[in-house]
Write a protein that holds these residues in place. Structure first.
Motif, PDB file in Angstrom:
ATOM      1  N   HIS A  52       0.833  -1.189   0.000  1.00 11.72           N
ATOM      2  CA  HIS A  52       0.000   0.000   0.000  1.00 11.72           C
ATOM      3  C   HIS A  52       0.877   1.251   0.000  1.00 11.72           C
ATOM      4  N   VAL A  62      -3.655   3.917  -1.017  1.00 11.16           N
ATOM      5  CA  VAL A  62      -4.088   3.196  -2.206  1.00 11.16           C
ATOM      6  C   VAL A  62      -3.279   1.908  -2.332  1.00 11.16           C
ATOM      7  N   ASP A  63      -3.754   0.990  -3.174  1.00  9.67           N
ATOM      8  CA  ASP A  63      -3.086  -0.308  -3.302  1.00  9.67           C
ATOM      9  C   ASP A  63      -2.098  -0.361  -4.451  1.00  9.67           C
ATOM     10  N   THR A  64      -1.832   0.775  -5.090  1.00 13.14           N
ATOM     11  CA  THR A  64      -0.853   0.809  -6.172  1.00 13.14           C
ATOM     12  C   THR A  64      -0.275   2.205  -6.301  1.00 13.14           C
ATOM     13  N   ALA A  67      -1.781   4.895  -8.762  1.00 11.16           N
ATOM     14  CA  ALA A  67      -2.958   5.721  -8.482  1.00 11.16           C
ATOM     15  C   ALA A  67      -2.545   7.109  -7.991  1.00 11.16           C
ATOM     16  N   CYS A  85      -2.286  12.260  -4.617  1.00 12.37           N
ATOM     17  CA  CYS A  85      -3.470  11.688  -5.256  1.00 12.37           C
ATOM     18  C   CYS A  85      -4.166  12.764  -6.080  1.00 12.37           C
ATOM     19  N   ARG A  99      -3.871   6.181 -12.542  1.00 13.82           N
ATOM     20  CA  ARG A  99      -5.028   5.295 -12.706  1.00 13.82           C
ATOM     21  C   ARG A  99      -6.189   5.832 -11.889  1.00 13.82           C
ATOM     22  N   GLU A 103     -10.996   3.318  -7.663  1.00 16.47           N
ATOM     23  CA  GLU A 103     -10.822   1.884  -7.872  1.00 16.47           C
ATOM     24  C   GLU A 103      -9.728   1.293  -6.979  1.00 16.47           C
ATOM     25  N   HIS A 104      -8.732   2.122  -6.619  1.00 21.07           N
ATOM     26  CA  HIS A 104      -7.589   1.633  -5.850  1.00 21.07           C
ATOM     27  C   HIS A 104      -7.574   2.125  -4.408  1.00 21.07           C
ATOM     28  N   VAL A 106      -7.854   2.296  -0.574  1.00 22.10           N
ATOM     29  CA  VAL A 106      -7.800   1.311   0.515  1.00 22.10           C
ATOM     30  C   VAL A 106      -8.331   1.917   1.795  1.00 22.10           C
TER      31      VAL A 106
END
Length: 111
Positions: A52, A62-64, A67, A85, A99, A103-104, A106
């Motif tokens: 993360h 976020v998980d990537t 993002a 972000c 991205r 969607e990403h 967390v």
């Protein structure tokens, strides 16, 4: 001769504020934005999960890394990466490179 006054591209700091440069890559070339000291020294949150990544501006996790938009900051003796972000990048500064944030997502920062 026309003169362009600039402040910080990341906050409402007025023209005349001491700024450095934040670099990132656009579609074909490096893009440079002025950045003030307050935005350049934001604390980097430390997410507990290994894969993360946290936004340096608001702490959103976020998980990537894709993002977030990554900037290379150069301001006096300050130098290093800043990851923001889409919510912390007013006016969409280079966010087309990231991205979909929702969607990403967390975790949101604790209020």
């Amino acid at each position: 001769m026309q003169q362009t006054l600039v402040g910080c591209a990341f906050c409402d700091a007025p023209p005349g504020t001491e700024t450095g440069e934040a670099h990132t890559w656009g579609q074909d070339e490096r893009v440079t934005h002025p950045i003030c000291v307050d935005c350049a020294i934001q604390a980097e949150p430390d997410p507990e999960e290994r894969d993360h990544v946290a936004c340096d501006g608001c702490g959103l996790v976020v998980d990537t890394l894709a993002a977030l938009t990554r900037f290379r900051v150069e301001l006096g003796h300050l130098e290093g990466p800043l990851q923001l972000c889409a919510r912390c990048s007013p006016g969409g500064i280079a966010t087309y490179w990231t991205r979909d944030l929702e969607e990403h997502l967390v975790a949101a920062p604790a209020e």
